[in-house]
Scaffold this motif. Structure first.
Motif, PDB file in Angstrom:
ATOM      1  N   SER A 189      23.422  43.886  12.976  1.00 18.46           N
ATOM      2  CA  SER A 189      22.406  43.023  13.577  1.00 18.46           C
ATOM      3  C   SER A 189      23.011  42.023  14.554  1.00 18.46           C
ATOM      4  CB  SER A 189      21.643  42.259  12.490  1.00 18.46           C
ATOM      5  OG  SER A 189      22.537  41.458  11.725  1.00 18.46           O
ATOM      6  N   GLU A 190      24.345  41.903  14.549  1.00 21.77           N
ATOM      7  CA  GLU A 190      25.002  40.909  15.388  1.00 21.77           C
ATOM      8  C   GLU A 190      25.414  41.505  16.735  1.00 21.77           C
ATOM      9  OE1 GLU A 190      26.727  38.512  11.499  1.00 21.77           O
ATOM     10  OE2 GLU A 190      28.133  39.512  12.863  1.00 21.77           O
ATOM     11  N   ALA A 191      25.266  40.717  17.778  1.00 22.16           N
ATOM     12  CA  ALA A 191      25.477  41.211  19.145  1.00 22.16           C
ATOM     13  C   ALA A 191      26.878  41.772  19.349  1.00 22.16           C
ATOM     14  CB  ALA A 191      25.208  40.087  20.143  1.00 22.16           C
ATOM     15  N   ASP A 192      27.890  41.138  18.771  1.00 21.39           N
ATOM     16  CA  ASP A 192      29.281  41.526  19.044  1.00 21.39           C
ATOM     17  C   ASP A 192      29.795  42.596  18.078  1.00 21.39           C
ATOM     18  OD1 ASP A 192      31.378  41.004  20.916  1.00 21.39           O
ATOM     19  OD2 ASP A 192      32.527  39.988  19.338  1.00 21.39           O
ATOM     20  N   ALA A 193      28.920  43.185  17.272  1.00 24.76           N
ATOM     21  CA  ALA A 193      29.358  44.148  16.259  1.00 24.76           C
ATOM     22  C   ALA A 193      30.214  45.286  16.822  1.00 24.76           C
ATOM     23  CB  ALA A 193      28.160  44.704  15.503  1.00 24.76           C
ATOM     24  N   PRO A 194      29.834  45.940  17.914  1.00 18.33           N
ATOM     25  CA  PRO A 194      30.666  47.044  18.412  1.00 18.33           C
ATOM     26  C   PRO A 194      32.083  46.608  18.762  1.00 18.33           C
ATOM     27  CG  PRO A 194      28.481  47.153  19.392  1.00 18.33           C
ATOM     28  CD  PRO A 194      28.573  45.827  18.695  1.00 18.33           C
ATOM     29  N   ALA A 195      32.229  45.419  19.365  1.00 12.22           N
ATOM     30  CA  ALA A 195      33.559  44.931  19.733  1.00 12.22           C
ATOM     31  C   ALA A 195      34.377  44.597  18.493  1.00 12.22           C
ATOM     32  CB  ALA A 195      33.440  43.698  20.626  1.00 12.22           C
ATOM     33  N   VAL A 196      33.746  44.020  17.487  1.00 13.14           N
ATOM     34  CA  VAL A 196      34.444  43.710  16.236  1.00 13.14           C
ATOM     35  C   VAL A 196      34.899  44.997  15.555  1.00 13.14           C
ATOM     36  CG1 VAL A 196      34.174  42.729  13.928  1.00 13.14           C
ATOM     37  CG2 VAL A 196      33.276  41.502  15.921  1.00 13.14           C
ATOM     38  N   MET A 197      34.040  45.998  15.553  1.00 16.60           N
ATOM     39  CA  MET A 197      34.403  47.278  14.944  1.00 16.60           C
ATOM     40  C   MET A 197      35.595  47.900  15.653  1.00 16.60           C
ATOM     41  SD  MET A 197      30.535  48.706  14.313  1.00 16.60           S
ATOM     42  CE  MET A 197      30.987  50.290  13.586  1.00 16.60           C
ATOM     43  N   GLU A 198      35.615  47.845  16.962  1.00 19.93           N
ATOM     44  CA  GLU A 198      36.732  48.430  17.710  1.00 19.93           C
ATOM     45  C   GLU A 198      38.027  47.676  17.424  1.00 19.93           C
ATOM     46  OE1 GLU A 198      38.803  51.113  19.678  1.00 19.93           O
ATOM     47  OE2 GLU A 198      36.673  51.276  19.146  1.00 19.93           O
ATOM     48  N   LEU A 199      37.944  46.347  17.310  1.00 27.27           N
ATOM     49  CA  LEU A 199      39.131  45.559  16.999  1.00 27.27           C
ATOM     50  C   LEU A 199      39.663  45.900  15.608  1.00 27.27           C
ATOM     51  CD1 LEU A 199      41.150  43.335  17.620  1.00 27.27           C
ATOM     52  CD2 LEU A 199      39.418  41.656  16.953  1.00 27.27           C
ATOM     53  N   LEU A 200      38.768  46.073  14.661  1.00 28.02           N
ATOM     54  CA  LEU A 200      39.197  46.462  13.312  1.00 28.02           C
ATOM     55  C   LEU A 200      39.883  47.827  13.328  1.00 28.02           C
ATOM     56  CD1 LEU A 200      36.077  45.283  11.286  1.00 28.02           C
ATOM     57  CD2 LEU A 200      38.343  44.231  11.270  1.00 28.02           C
ATOM     58  N   ARG A 201      39.344  48.757  14.118  1.00 28.46           N
ATOM     59  CA  ARG A 201      39.976  50.085  14.216  1.00 28.46           C
ATOM     60  C   ARG A 201      41.380  49.968  14.789  1.00 28.46           C
ATOM     61  NH1 ARG A 201      34.695  51.771  16.243  1.00 28.46           N
ATOM     62  NH2 ARG A 201      33.602  52.866  14.571  1.00 28.46           N
ATOM     63  N   LEU A 202      41.552  49.139  15.813  1.00 28.85           N
ATOM     64  CA  LEU A 202      42.866  48.956  16.413  1.00 28.85           C
ATOM     65  C   LEU A 202      43.866  48.403  15.400  1.00 28.85           C
ATOM     66  CD1 LEU A 202      41.874  47.533  19.921  1.00 28.85           C
ATOM     67  CD2 LEU A 202      42.878  49.770  19.437  1.00 28.85           C
ATOM     68  N   ARG A 203      43.356  47.639  14.453  1.00 32.15           N
ATOM     69  CA  ARG A 203      44.220  47.054  13.434  1.00 32.15           C
ATOM     70  C   ARG A 203      44.292  47.917  12.172  1.00 32.15           C
ATOM     71  NH1 ARG A 203      45.388  41.281  12.271  1.00 32.15           N
ATOM     72  NH2 ARG A 203      47.256  42.539  11.910  1.00 32.15           N
ATOM     73  N   THR A 204      43.696  49.091  12.232  1.00 30.67           N
ATOM     74  CA  THR A 204      43.639  50.049  11.109  1.00 30.67           C
ATOM     75  C   THR A 204      43.075  49.404   9.840  1.00 30.67           C
ATOM     76  OG1 THR A 204      45.935  49.693  10.387  1.00 30.67           O
ATOM     77  CG2 THR A 204      45.547  51.399  12.059  1.00 30.67           C
ATOM     78  N   ILE A 205      42.046  48.599  10.030  1.00 34.02           N
ATOM     79  CA  ILE A 205      41.306  47.986   8.927  1.00 34.02           C
ATOM     80  C   ILE A 205      40.001  48.763   8.766  1.00 34.02           C
ATOM     81  CG2 ILE A 205      40.105  45.902   8.132  1.00 34.02           C
ATOM     82  CD1 ILE A 205      42.131  44.290   9.878  1.00 34.02           C
ATOM     83  N   GLY A 206      39.710  49.195   7.558  1.00 40.83           N
ATOM     84  CA  GLY A 206      38.493  49.951   7.318  1.00 40.83           C
ATOM     85  C   GLY A 206      37.244  49.152   7.658  1.00 40.83           C
ATOM     86  N   ILE A 207      36.187  49.860   8.002  1.00 46.69           N
ATOM     87  CA  ILE A 207      34.937  49.221   8.410  1.00 46.69           C
ATOM     88  C   ILE A 207      33.823  49.569   7.434  1.00 46.69           C
ATOM     89  CG2 ILE A 207      33.142  49.106  10.206  1.00 46.69           C
ATOM     90  CD1 ILE A 207      35.389  49.908  12.207  1.00 46.69           C
TER      91      ILE A 207
END
Length: 239
Positions: free
Chosen positions: A107-125
């Motif tokens: 529901s949050e506007a920046d969700a896609p960018a946060v998800m991509e950053l987590l992937r770059l850090r190999t943190i599960g989503i």
């Protein structure tokens, strides 16, 4: 199917006498939840002032991992925590003791960018879907299948309406052929009905003081561990 413990969330200090608000209290409470049968932990780290903080993740992860070695630990990335998209991203990028996974609210506007950053850090989503609109946004994302699991997390307090919304989310996921594990949870009035629904559907669930402070019979639980034990008993009667 697992029972995840959500031990504090954004609840205020007076919500419950045993709400853990510092790293050591979270570590102690988390260990009790694991002993009660929780397979994983969902934690909202707090700063020295007791407020939620993504900058407190390192200290909290170190403390909880000492008491719960080998247990997967997740945190929230909720936009309200830092109340600024850039600060949120900077905090996640700077984690030295990252969690095993992190929840992202679609529901949050920046969700896609946060998800991509987590992937770059190999943190599960954990993709948090609070309604049908969130589910539709999620399945439209190019990398929506690259998540650890889906959270169907309905905050509607009217049970029939909440059940209808949860089914609507599930329908969107089925239509898009999303095959990721699902964790269903409610809040306050819907916690235990959703635990029962998750059990029937063979989905995972979560319980704890973030989502509600009562047991299924309406009595206030002694602590997080008592809530977890009750959910585990429902999920695994032989446990």
């Amino acid at each position: 199917m697992i029972v995840q413990a959500c031990i504090n969330g954004a609840r205020p200090r007076d919500f419950h006498p045993w709400l853990p608000l510092d790293a050591q209290a979270m570590a102690s409470g988390a260990a009790a939840c694991v002993a009660a049968g929780a397979a994983e932990l969902h934690i909202h780290p707090r700063g020295a002032d007791g407020r939620e903080s993504l900058s407190a993740v390192d200290e909290t992860m170190l403390a909880v991992r000492r008491t719960c070695p080998g247990t997967l630990i997740g945190v929230s990335t909720g936009a309200w925590i830092e109340n600024d998209a850039e600060r949120t991203r900077e905090a996640i990028a700077g984690w030295r003791e990252p969690p095993d996974y992190a929840s992202v609210n679609l529901s949050e506007a920046d969700a896609p960018a946060v998800m991509e950053l987590l992937r770059l850090r190999t943190i599960g989503i954990e993709a948090g879907l609070a309604g049908v609109a969130d589910a539709e946004r999620f399945v439209a994302l190019a990398g929506h299948r690259r998540v650890l699991r889906i959270l169907i997390e309905i905050d509607i307090q009217d049970l029939p309406a909440a059940l209808e919304e949860a089914q609507g989310v599930a329908t969107v996921l089925e239509r898009a052929e999303v095959r990721r594990p699902i964790l269903l949870h409610g809040s306050d009035a819907t916690v235990w009905p959703f635990v029962e629904l998750a059990h029937r559907k063979r989905w995972s669930t979560r319980v704890g003081l973030e989502d509600g402070r009562t047991l299924a019979d309406g009595t206030v639980a002694k602590d997080n561990a008592e809530i977890v034990a009750a959910a585990v008993a429902l999920f695994r009667p032989e446990a």
